[in-house]
Design a protein around this motif. Sequence first.
Motif, mmCIF file in Angstrom:
data_model
loop_
_atom_site.group_PDB
_atom_site.id
_atom_site.type_symbol
_atom_site.label_atom_id
_atom_site.label_comp_id
_atom_site.label_asym_id
_atom_site.label_seq_id
_atom_site.Cartn_x
_atom_site.Cartn_y
_atom_site.Cartn_z
ATOM 1 N N LYS A 112 0.841 -1.189 0.000
ATOM 2 C CA LYS A 112 0.000 0.000 0.000
ATOM 3 C C LYS A 112 0.883 1.248 0.000
ATOM 4 O O LYS A 112 1.835 1.340 0.769
ATOM 5 C CB LYS A 112 -0.901 -0.008 1.233
ATOM 6 N N GLY A 113 0.555 2.195 -0.893
ATOM 7 C CA GLY A 113 1.269 3.468 -0.944
ATOM 8 C C GLY A 113 0.733 4.426 0.105
ATOM 9 O O GLY A 113 -0.183 4.103 0.863
ATOM 10 N N GLY A 142 8.797 8.855 0.653
ATOM 11 C CA GLY A 142 7.459 8.302 0.492
ATOM 12 C C GLY A 142 7.199 7.202 1.510
ATOM 13 O O GLY A 142 8.105 6.458 1.868
ATOM 14 N N ARG A 143 5.967 7.102 1.978
ATOM 15 C CA ARG A 143 5.599 6.074 2.960
ATOM 16 C C ARG A 143 4.922 4.918 2.233
ATOM 17 O O ARG A 143 4.007 5.114 1.447
ATOM 18 C CB ARG A 143 4.656 6.638 4.007
ATOM 19 N N TYR A 144 5.400 3.703 2.517
ATOM 20 C CA TYR A 144 4.830 2.481 1.946
ATOM 21 C C TYR A 144 4.633 1.457 3.049
ATOM 22 O O TYR A 144 5.401 1.411 4.004
ATOM 23 C CB TYR A 144 5.749 1.910 0.854
ATOM 24 N N SER A 145 3.595 0.650 2.905
ATOM 25 C CA SER A 145 3.285 -0.402 3.873
ATOM 26 C C SER A 145 3.224 -1.745 3.156
ATOM 27 O O SER A 145 2.717 -1.836 2.039
ATOM 28 C CB SER A 145 1.924 -0.152 4.542
ATOM 29 N N ARG A 155 7.151 1.944 6.381
ATOM 30 C CA ARG A 155 8.374 2.743 6.458
ATOM 31 C C ARG A 155 8.292 3.965 5.560
ATOM 32 O O ARG A 155 7.638 3.946 4.524
ATOM 33 C CB ARG A 155 9.566 1.918 6.007
ATOM 34 N N MET A 156 9.044 4.970 5.990
ATOM 35 C CA MET A 156 9.252 6.154 5.151
ATOM 36 C C MET A 156 10.557 5.881 4.406
ATOM 37 O O MET A 156 11.617 5.782 5.005
ATOM 38 C CB MET A 156 9.361 7.413 6.011
#
Length: 161
Positions: A112-113, A142-145, A155-156
């Motif tokens: 997930k973005g 950018g933050r991604y899961s 994490r960023m």
Amino acid sequence: MKSSFILRLSTMVAVLAVAMGIGPALAADLSGSNAAPDPVIQLPGWEGTYLGATSGVVRTRGDEDGDAKTSTDYIGGVFAGYNAQTGKVVYGVEGELGYNGLKASSLGADIKGGVNGAVRGRLGYAVNDRLLIYTAAGLAAGRYSVKDGSVSDSRMLTGWT
């Protein structure tokens, strides 16, 4: 008699002066050579503040073990910056903040973005008032899961742009 002669003489001199075009000096009698020049129209340059928005659609298609999946996700953001110009050299700074609505699955993991952004410096050459050739460099994040069953991580991520 003497006063009548002086009156006729002064009347004759006044008529003669009018006929010859002799008159009082006027303050606003500028000739064409002394007139103010036409104003110069300044062409627009690249200096100043700018802002805007972006939006889009990301369509992904994947095939995992014969199970074809299609995903349509939305992205968008805002950006702003400032340029200064010295002659033909343009320099400035810009920043952006956005959202990446990416949602995908791969090998059993859900990805997930999220929020992303960047800050960049710019340096360019103004060919004319409509063409600017420039380069930009800066920091992006950018933050991604990722979630895989009961294990998840968010994490960023940072990098250069």
